[in-house]
Design a protein around this motif. Structure first.
Motif, short mmCIF file in Angstrom:
data_model
loop_
_atom_site.label_atom_id
_atom_site.label_comp_id
_atom_site.label_asym_id
_atom_site.label_seq_id
_atom_site.Cartn_x
_atom_site.Cartn_y
_atom_site.Cartn_z
N VAL A 1 1.22 -1.42 0.70
CA VAL A 1 -0.03 0.08 -0.41
C VAL A 1 1.33 0.78 -0.06
CG1 VAL A 1 -1.94 1.27 1.47
CG2 VAL A 1 -1.54 -0.73 1.35
N HIS A 2 0.69 1.91 -0.71
CA HIS A 2 1.18 3.57 -0.78
C HIS A 2 0.76 4.52 -0.42
CE1 HIS A 2 5.05 2.02 -3.26
NE2 HIS A 2 3.89 1.45 -3.25
N ALA A 3 0.81 5.90 0.04
CA ALA A 3 -0.10 7.03 0.49
C ALA A 3 -0.02 8.09 0.71
CB ALA A 3 -0.41 6.60 1.83
N PRO A 4 -0.19 9.52 0.28
CA PRO A 4 0.70 10.55 0.23
C PRO A 4 1.41 11.01 1.82
CG PRO A 4 -2.05 10.65 0.78
CD PRO A 4 -1.48 9.34 0.21
N PRO A 5 1.73 11.79 1.63
CA PRO A 5 2.61 12.30 3.01
C PRO A 5 1.29 13.39 3.77
CG PRO A 5 4.19 12.43 1.33
CD PRO A 5 2.35 12.57 0.89
N ARG A 6 1.88 13.38 4.83
CA ARG A 6 0.40 13.55 5.65
C ARG A 6 0.74 15.23 5.27
NH1 ARG A 6 -2.84 11.12 8.89
NH2 ARG A 6 -2.12 9.09 9.82
N VAL A 7 -0.04 16.15 4.90
CA VAL A 7 -0.13 18.06 5.18
C VAL A 7 1.01 18.33 6.20
CG1 VAL A 7 -0.89 19.41 4.71
CG2 VAL A 7 -2.08 17.79 3.59
N GLY A 8 1.97 19.44 5.83
CA GLY A 8 2.32 19.27 7.14
C GLY A 8 3.43 18.84 7.89
N ASP A 9 3.78 17.65 7.58
CA ASP A 9 4.32 16.00 8.13
C ASP A 9 5.44 17.04 7.60
OD1 ASP A 9 5.68 14.63 9.12
OD2 ASP A 9 3.69 13.68 9.29
N GLY B 1 2.70 -1.73 6.89
CA GLY B 1 2.42 -2.14 5.53
C GLY B 1 2.24 -1.06 5.17
N VAL B 2 2.55 0.49 4.68
CA VAL B 2 2.11 1.34 4.33
C VAL B 2 3.29 2.41 3.69
CG1 VAL B 2 0.71 3.78 3.51
CG2 VAL B 2 -0.11 1.57 5.23
N ASP B 3 3.57 3.00 2.16
CA ASP B 3 5.06 4.01 2.40
C ASP B 3 4.07 4.87 1.98
OD1 ASP B 3 7.31 1.66 2.69
OD2 ASP B 3 5.92 0.53 1.52
N SER B 4 5.11 6.04 1.86
CA SER B 4 4.67 7.34 1.46
C SER B 4 5.04 7.43 0.09
CB SER B 4 5.25 7.98 1.67
OG SER B 4 5.02 8.60 3.59
N VAL C 1 -1.44 -0.74 -4.38
CA VAL C 1 -2.65 -0.04 -3.85
C VAL C 1 -2.20 1.84 -3.67
CG1 VAL C 1 -4.89 0.49 -2.58
CG2 VAL C 1 -4.02 -1.83 -2.91
N VAL C 2 -2.79 2.32 -4.60
CA VAL C 2 -2.32 3.29 -4.39
C VAL C 2 -4.06 4.67 -4.22
CG1 VAL C 2 -1.44 5.85 -5.56
CG2 VAL C 2 -0.75 3.43 -6.58
N ASP C 3 -3.16 4.80 -2.83
CA ASP C 3 -4.22 5.71 -1.83
C ASP C 3 -4.45 6.85 -2.23
OD1 ASP C 3 -6.50 6.12 0.07
OD2 ASP C 3 -5.30 6.37 1.18
N LEU C 4 -5.61 7.32 -3.44
CA LEU C 4 -5.38 8.75 -3.63
C LEU C 4 -7.05 9.18 -2.70
CD1 LEU C 4 -5.56 8.18 -6.93
CD2 LEU C 4 -3.68 8.33 -5.27
N HIS C 5 -7.55 8.49 -1.51
CA HIS C 5 -9.05 9.61 -1.50
C HIS C 5 -8.55 10.75 -0.46
CE1 HIS C 5 -7.65 8.14 2.52
NE2 HIS C 5 -9.19 7.94 3.18
N ASN C 6 -7.51 11.03 0.08
CA ASN C 6 -7.46 12.12 0.72
C ASN C 6 -6.46 13.20 0.20
OD1 ASN C 6 -7.76 11.32 3.70
ND2 ASN C 6 -6.23 10.01 4.06
N LEU C 7 -6.47 12.92 -1.13
CA LEU C 7 -6.25 14.19 -2.42
C LEU C 7 -7.33 14.88 -2.46
CD1 LEU C 7 -2.93 11.99 -3.72
CD2 LEU C 7 -2.85 13.83 -2.11
N PRO C 8 -6.98 16.37 -2.75
CA PRO C 8 -8.14 16.77 -3.87
C PRO C 8 -8.03 16.43 -4.95
CG PRO C 8 -6.26 18.31 -2.80
CD PRO C 8 -5.69 17.11 -2.14
N ASP C 9 -9.26 16.89 -5.91
CA ASP C 9 -8.95 16.53 -6.98
C ASP C 9 -7.63 16.86 -7.89
OD1 ASP C 9 -10.82 15.42 -9.35
OD2 ASP C 9 -10.22 17.23 -10.79
N ARG C 10 -6.99 18.08 -7.75
CA ARG C 10 -5.52 18.33 -8.96
C ARG C 10 -4.69 17.44 -8.30
NH1 ARG C 10 -4.40 23.24 -11.14
NH2 ARG C 10 -5.55 24.59 -9.39
N ALA C 11 -4.41 17.14 -6.96
CA ALA C 11 -3.19 16.55 -7.12
C ALA C 11 -3.84 14.56 -7.53
CB ALA C 11 -3.49 16.36 -5.27
#
Length: 589
Positions: A248-256, A269-272, A402-412
């Motif tokens: 699983v890949h997920a984007p970094p947290r905002v401001g982290d 088991g999740v990578d940024s 799996v690339v997680d996009l659900h926390n990203l805005p549409d442009r991202a």
């Protein structure tokens, strides 16, 4: 009411089952469609498979098989609508007669003659059913679910893996049509049924998760799995269980500043994933910041390409960031501000855009670019270690990525999808071989490849649809409205799947492959019911696929296998992810 009378044993042709009626003589029978009157002690429902035989002089008999596409019942002997009451009271003689419309699926031998009125029609079972639905001609069969008769329904692997066709288009109402569930079940069946042989070990899947965190637990067994569901999988020749190899890949947290993955329900088991400023410039990723289809109709796209070329030519890596004309930039915000500053300067503007671009066009580009800072700042980084694993590369990942996009805005979301697909497609092009296969599962396809306009993402998806088959890249696209997806993508999809449809959408010509009765049924289909059209079967098949054996939400998740409890970063040599990514420091001993 029909009295068939006893059927001689030699009339039970082709191993077919019980007699259910006779070919109707009051309606035209054609080689491609006919009606059968149903015996009073039997019944036919939609999707039942039947077979009949036409005797010919001086030739072998012709076996005609088909699928029930409509069923009707009426009073024979009634003249007026009100006669139904008298018939029910027994004061008016009449009888109920059911009839079924049969759409021909196979004629053997291929001598296209109509069935004879009065000919016995039998329910197709066993080998007769397999022949009627062309399953006997499928050298490699992928189980998709069970038909209305509870018997497995198969997909011809040749039309999925690129041998004779490729790509899958799945349409249906969001939240009801279970599009993503069917896509993941299809992947599970492909990987676990054995149809790929030795290729299954190296085959990969890339899944973009756009809604919630439901797809982050594919490697966790479903705690709601019961004996009935296990039996349903066993009937299809599959073992019920989770996907064994998932990353699983997920984007970094905002401001982290540490780049912690932005997920809440899954902690192991999740990578940024992110792109460094150097990669952004060198790999020419700026066009994917302007990935809306509307953008390509604007004049400032010429500025986009000019600035992209300038960044690729002059940006130099510098301590995690980039240096342009001696100015070090350490974040995406810094990069955007520097570009805008150079464009607003009369002396440097022409170096970035050329001399033929007007100031209004430049300002339009600048406004759009400034608006991207908030959306893309956490994805394009200059403050994280460049040697730390951060890229999405299925060749170096698990079987399912799996690339997680659900926390990203549409442009991202558009940026991630476009850049990731471009990278994977280019990697397959360089490999020059169709094996191992790469399955790409993308929901909301109408957003990324709309019918009107053009964009970098749409061009990549068109490339996959038109050339992906030869490169082993298989698109499994899902959308609420196929009518809003680029026609060439839908046309190049050998497999078309429909779940529950909106009434207005069902009337569109994109669903012309569905018989009228199936179009109506698609308005009522329950979750788990799909209509699947494949090239070698003339009629779409209605099927139900089993409940997922893997967790679809955190509340269903059992224990994950131990091999997925550590992310790529956690599994790596700790010394390999420290530092800014320059040359190795000299070790003083």
């Amino acid at each position: 009411m029909i009295d068939d009378g006893p059927v001689p044993a030699d009339d039970a042709f082709d191993g077919s089952g019980e007699a259910v009626g006779r070919v109707l003589g009051t309606a035209d029978a054609t080689p491609l469609q006919f009606w059968t009157a149903v015996a009073d002690d039997s019944y036919l429902q939609l999707d039942d498979v039947v077979v009949t035989r036409r005797e010919l002089p001086d030739r072998e008999p012709v076996t005609i098989a088909g699928v029930v596409t409509q069923v009707r019942a009426r009073h024979e002997g009634a003249q007026f609508d009100s006669d139904v009451f008298a018939i029910a009271d027994g004061t008016l003689p009449a009888q109920v007669q059911e009839a079924a419309e049969i759409t021909t699926t196979r004629v053997d031998p291929e001598l296209y003659v109509p069935p004879t009125p009065g000919a016995v029609v039998r329910r197709a079972e066993g080998d007769a059913r397999a022949r009627a639905l062309h399953f006997d001609r499928m050298e490699r069969r992928i189980p998709m679910g069970t038909g209305r008769d509870g018997v497995p329904v198969y997909l011809n692997a040749d039309f999925l893996d690129g041998s004779r066709g490729a790509h899958v288009s799945i349409s249906g109402i969001s939240g009801v049509a279970t599009k993503t569930s069917f896509a993941t079940f299809l992947l599970y069946s492909v990987f676990r049924s054995g149809v790929l042989g030795g290729d299954a070990v190296n085959a990969k899947a890339l899944i973009f998760n756009v809604k919630g965190e439901d797809l982050l637990f594919l490697d966790h067994p479903n705690t709601r799995l019961d004996d009935a569901t296990r039996a349903a999988y066993a009937k299809l020749g599959l073992a019920a269980g989770a996907f064994p190899d998932v990353r699983v890949h997920a984007p970094p947290r905002v401001g982290d500043s540490s780049g912690t993955p932005d997920v809440s329900s899954r902690l192991t088991g999740v990578d940024s994933f992110y792109w460094t400023l150097s990669e952004f410039c060198a790999d020419r990723l700026l066009p994917y910041v302007f990935a809306d289809a509307d953008d390509e109709r604007q004049q400032y796209t010429m500025v986009v390409h000019a600035v992209t070329a300038h960044l690729a030519r002059y940006a130099q890596p510098a301590d995690g960031g980039v240096s342009i004309d001696g100015v070090r930039l350490g974040s995406y915000t810094d990069l955007v501000d520097h570009i805008v500053e150079q464009l607003n300067d009369d002396e440097t503007r022409s170096d970035w855009t050329g001399s033929a671009v007007g100031i209004g066009t430049v300002n339009a580009f600048a406004r759009r670019l400034i608006g991207s800072k908030k959306d893309l700042g956490r994805l394009i980084r200059g403050d994280l270690a460049t040697r730390r694993p951060h890229s999405i590369n299925t060749a170096e990942s698990a079987q399912v990525t799996v690339v997680d996009l659900h926390n990203l805005p549409d442009r991202a979301q558009r940026f991630v999808v476009g850049v990731t697909l471009r990278g994977e497609f280019e990697r397959k092009e360089k490999a020059g071989t169709a094996r191992p296969l790469l399955f790409v599962v993308l929901d909301e396809l109408n957003k990324y490849a709309p019918r009107e306009g053009s964009s970098p993402i749409k061009e990549v998806l068109l490339d996959i649809a038109e050339r992906g088959r030869s490169l082993g890249v298989i698109l499994v696209g899902a959308q609420q409205t196929a009518s809003e997806v680029e026609r060439r993508i839908v046309t190049n999809s050998a497999i078309r799947v429909v779940g529950r449809l909106d009434p207005a959408e069902a009337s569109r010509p994109e669903y012309g492959f569905l018989p009228p009765a199936q179009r109506q049924r698609a308005l009522l289909a329950k979750p788990g019911t799909m209509f699947v059209n494949q090239p070698d079967i003339p009629v779409p098949l209605c099927l139900e696929f089993p409940f997922p054996a893997w967790a679809t939400r955190v509340s269903e998740a059992g224990h994950a296998p131990s091999e997925t409890l550590r992310s790529i970063t956690q599994s790596a040599d700790p010394f390999a992810v420290v530092g800014s990514g320059g040359a190795d420091d000299d070790i003083p001993f």
